[in-house]
Design a protein around this motif. Structure first.
Motif, short mmCIF file in Angstrom:
data_model
loop_
_atom_site.label_atom_id
_atom_site.label_comp_id
_atom_site.label_asym_id
_atom_site.label_seq_id
_atom_site.Cartn_x
_atom_site.Cartn_y
_atom_site.Cartn_z
N ARG A 154 42.30 -16.88 1.72
CA ARG A 154 42.85 -16.30 2.95
C ARG A 154 44.36 -16.53 3.07
NH1 ARG A 154 39.18 -14.55 6.72
NH2 ARG A 154 37.12 -14.35 5.78
N ILE A 205 38.46 -22.37 11.25
CA ILE A 205 37.02 -22.34 10.98
C ILE A 205 36.25 -22.34 12.29
CG2 ILE A 205 37.26 -23.47 8.76
CD1 ILE A 205 36.45 -26.11 10.15
N ALA A 206 36.97 -22.25 13.43
CA ALA A 206 36.31 -22.31 14.74
C ALA A 206 37.02 -21.38 15.70
CB ALA A 206 36.33 -23.74 15.27
N ALA A 207 36.39 -20.23 15.99
CA ALA A 207 37.04 -19.26 16.87
C ALA A 207 36.05 -18.60 17.83
CB ALA A 207 37.75 -18.20 16.02
N ARG A 208 35.01 -19.33 18.20
CA ARG A 208 34.06 -18.78 19.17
C ARG A 208 34.60 -19.02 20.58
NH1 ARG A 208 29.38 -17.67 16.23
NH2 ARG A 208 29.02 -18.99 14.42
N SER A 209 35.79 -18.51 20.85
CA SER A 209 36.45 -18.78 22.13
C SER A 209 37.44 -17.65 22.44
CB SER A 209 37.16 -20.14 22.05
OG SER A 209 37.86 -20.27 20.82
N PHE A 264 45.91 -13.82 10.95
CA PHE A 264 44.95 -14.80 11.46
C PHE A 264 43.61 -14.57 10.75
CE2 PHE A 264 41.71 -15.58 14.92
CZ PHE A 264 41.74 -16.96 14.81
N HIS A 265 43.07 -15.63 10.21
CA HIS A 265 41.82 -15.50 9.46
C HIS A 265 40.79 -16.50 9.97
CE1 HIS A 265 44.04 -13.32 6.26
NE2 HIS A 265 44.99 -14.19 6.51
N VAL A 266 39.53 -16.09 10.02
CA VAL A 266 38.46 -17.02 10.32
C VAL A 266 37.58 -17.14 9.07
CG1 VAL A 266 36.64 -17.68 11.91
CG2 VAL A 266 38.48 -16.18 12.70
N PHE A 270 34.16 -18.44 7.43
CA PHE A 270 32.78 -18.82 7.78
C PHE A 270 32.02 -18.76 6.46
CE2 PHE A 270 28.94 -17.66 10.67
CZ PHE A 270 28.45 -18.95 10.54
N LEU A 330 28.71 -16.88 5.11
CA LEU A 330 28.59 -15.44 4.91
C LEU A 330 28.43 -15.08 3.42
CD1 LEU A 330 31.23 -14.17 7.47
CD2 LEU A 330 28.74 -14.22 7.73
N GLN A 383 27.75 -12.00 -3.55
CA GLN A 383 28.93 -12.88 -3.54
C GLN A 383 28.58 -14.34 -3.83
OE1 GLN A 383 32.36 -11.83 -1.06
NE2 GLN A 383 30.87 -10.91 0.34
N ASP A 430 38.02 -12.31 23.41
CA ASP A 430 36.99 -13.22 22.88
C ASP A 430 36.98 -13.06 21.36
OD1 ASP A 430 34.76 -14.63 22.17
OD2 ASP A 430 33.33 -13.27 23.13
N LEU A 431 37.22 -14.15 20.66
CA LEU A 431 37.33 -14.08 19.20
C LEU A 431 36.01 -14.34 18.48
CD1 LEU A 431 40.80 -15.85 18.67
CD2 LEU A 431 40.30 -13.44 19.11
N THR A 432 34.92 -14.48 19.24
CA THR A 432 33.62 -14.76 18.62
C THR A 432 33.27 -13.79 17.48
OG1 THR A 432 32.85 -15.79 20.66
CG2 THR A 432 31.16 -15.16 19.07
N LEU A 460 35.20 -12.39 15.42
CA LEU A 460 36.00 -12.75 14.25
C LEU A 460 35.38 -13.94 13.53
CD1 LEU A 460 38.14 -11.44 16.41
CD2 LEU A 460 39.80 -12.25 14.77
N HIS A 461 34.81 -14.86 14.33
CA HIS A 461 34.16 -16.03 13.74
C HIS A 461 32.86 -15.62 13.04
CE1 HIS A 461 33.19 -20.53 14.02
NE2 HIS A 461 32.26 -19.96 13.27
N GLY A 470 33.64 -13.63 10.02
CA GLY A 470 34.67 -14.14 9.09
C GLY A 470 35.78 -13.13 8.86
N LEU A 471 36.34 -12.59 9.95
CA LEU A 471 37.32 -11.51 9.82
C LEU A 471 38.73 -12.02 9.53
CD1 LEU A 471 36.33 -9.15 12.79
CD2 LEU A 471 35.43 -9.21 10.46
N SER A 472 39.53 -11.13 8.98
CA SER A 472 40.97 -11.33 8.90
C SER A 472 41.61 -10.37 9.90
CB SER A 472 41.50 -11.01 7.50
OG SER A 472 41.09 -12.00 6.59
N PHE A 473 42.63 -10.87 10.60
CA PHE A 473 43.24 -10.10 11.69
C PHE A 473 44.76 -10.22 11.57
CE2 PHE A 473 44.68 -10.35 16.27
CZ PHE A 473 44.64 -8.99 16.49
N HIS A 474 45.42 -9.10 11.58
CA HIS A 474 46.87 -9.11 11.41
C HIS A 474 47.53 -8.31 12.54
CE1 HIS A 474 46.31 -10.29 7.14
NE2 HIS A 474 45.28 -9.46 7.20
#
Lengths: 331, 331
Positions: A140, A243-247, A261-263, A265, A268, A275, B250-252, B254-255, B258-262
């Protein structure tokens, strides 16, 4: 075989010892005689029902991280033989085996040979957190040796491994923690600078270490309010990985600074058949880095037996652990 | 020289015509005889004071996008000569020249030769939106030819260019808009599928076009609530790029995925002396793609003269424009 299972979601006391059927080895899989496992926050979330969508069916055998000895080899598996010492994070959720048992069925693509220089307990501490740190830093953030990275959570499961992998890359590593004791551990692991986030504000440490410009790469292993601090501490065009974005968060700093910004997990890729081999490859490389003496797990002073899994979960949830909590097969 | 300036922040009526000093050419710069400019949302935000930190000093000459003729060449500039037709987005904010005047001082690294196949009006429509789309699709999302991309805002300034650049790459392009008319335009620009977001929910079009799995890459040129739709529509390990994220989310998703966001904010490279050359290189490539017939600006039916800039801003803020709003130098 014996196993610690959950028959319903609940708090750490929900585990019960049961005699369940020993899994039959399947094509592409091996049966691992479990020697040790470790606790990860995802295990406690699966146990509590917070992520019920990925929980195994009841009676459920939890825990993904495992180190053990290959007891049986399925059709088509060429990389492992009976008696091989292996480690990996091949399950612990829906449709996979779990490590809180005498034997764990595991897709061979998710395993690697255990580094000889590590004990079973140490090897069981590594897979999930190290794969997570690897994906975060390299897949990432594309961390490079001339970059400056801020890693939040110096002595956390993922944090303490991330510090070592970032140093292995050659990056300059800043790390945060809540106490001098934890920061000393972080610096022993290789961090160049330790920042006590209870004593220094984000703007103070940005000024002190980056002339107010912020950090090119930030790895947030904490989440919650700390994620806002990460966005604040990022440089223009910087990268934040968490690694924590449930917010819920105000994304204005991402806009003003053009952030990426990357999460991460890691489960997956375990879920995705196509994969899985990537995880096996990553921990294969990790095993080499361990053998080179560049990576060592930080194992919490309290270790448990598998039948004490309730206490191990309780200890993790207390937030007092330093490094990984390991459980040894005592059957 | 004549210029339309703002002497305070305000609504679209705040522009006044003034006689101001013609800029002196500086080393590394050229003086452009402005032929045309176009409006971008950032120009209206600078005008209103919403982003006062990047606004030029009063009396302020706004607008970054320009097409014109080189009138004077500064020391050290070798890429352009007097009489050359050029285009680019070399200013419109703090410390730079603006295009709402007879002449604009511009850092030569931010310019390229105007494509011969475009009129001055068409060329002035392209720079900011095309650089934004380029950075979003290629530098951030790393779009590849075998990927499926969802582009929100088919007929927006950035959206209509993104469709064409994504097709130029060979990707399969889905695009959303609010009407059949706009979707027809999007499909004429190259989109494979048009989705009326007023008639189809996110889960409906995910089911219809991706078997419920979601899109690998999403380019959100809209922002606000649409950003939540973008997170919802993304595939596991997918990438979402936006140009508008000054909002709370809410970024849930993304968690869980496992997304990437730019977030792309193209002005940041204009501010950074060390990165300016990148924009010149991008629009140089864009000029070639235009000449190959693969990219054409969508210019709104209403065009204005520079002295009508108030009307042009009003039209942009009405949300009724289709494509870019262009202003021609009528002095």
């Amino acid at each position: 075989m014996k196993a610690m299972v959950i028959e319903e979601f609940g708090d750490s006391s929900v585990f019960v010892e049961r005699e369940i059927e020993k899994p039959k080895v399947e094509p592409g899989c091996v049966l691992i005689h479990v020697q040790a496992t470790s606790v990860n926050p995802i295990d406690t979330k699966i146990r509590s029902g917070a992520v019920s969508g990925i929980a195994p069916q009841f009676p459920a055998v939890l825990h993904g991280d495992v180190a053990g000895i290959v007891a049986e080899v399925g059709e088509g598996v060429t990389a492992f033989r009976v008696g091989d010492e292996v480690f990996g994070c091949p399950g612990g959720f829906k449709g996979t085996g779990g490590a809180l048992a005498e034997y764990m069925l595991a897709d061979a693509r998710l395993l690697a040979h255990k580094p000889k220089s590590l004990s079973m307990e140490e090897a069981a501490a590594l897979p999930l957190v190290t794969i997570t740190a690897w994906e975060s830093l390299f897949d990432r953030a594309k961390l490079k040796k001339d970059q400056h990275i801020l890693i939040h959570g110096a002595t956390g499961g993922v944090g303490h491994v991330a510090i070592q992998l970032a140093k292995w890359t050659g990056a300059t590593v800043y790390t945060t923690a809540s106490s001098t004791e934890k920061l000393e551990i972080g610096q022993k692991l290789g961090a160049d600078v330790g920042i006590n986030y209870r004593e220094e504000s984000v703007s103070q440490y940005m000024d002190q270490y980056t002339d107010g410009k912020g950090f090119e790469v930030i790895f947030d292993t904490v989440g919650g309010k700390n994620l806002d601090s990460s966005f604040e501490a990022a440089a223009l065009s910087g990268t934040v990985v968490t690694i924590a974005a449930r917010s819920t968060h105000d994304l204005t700093p991402l806009h003003s600074k053009g952030l990426s910004f990357h999460v991460t997990f890691m489960l997956l890729k375990v879920i995705d058949e196509d994969q899985r081999h990537i995880h096996g490859e990553i921990i294969g490389q990790i095993a080499q880095i361990v053998e080179e003496g560049k990576l060592k797990p930080l194992v919490d002073a309290k270790t448990f037996s598998i039948t004490e899994v309730s206490k191990a979960h309780e200890h993790l949830e207390s937030g007092k652990a330093i490094g990984k909590i390991v459980l040894v097969n005592n059957w």
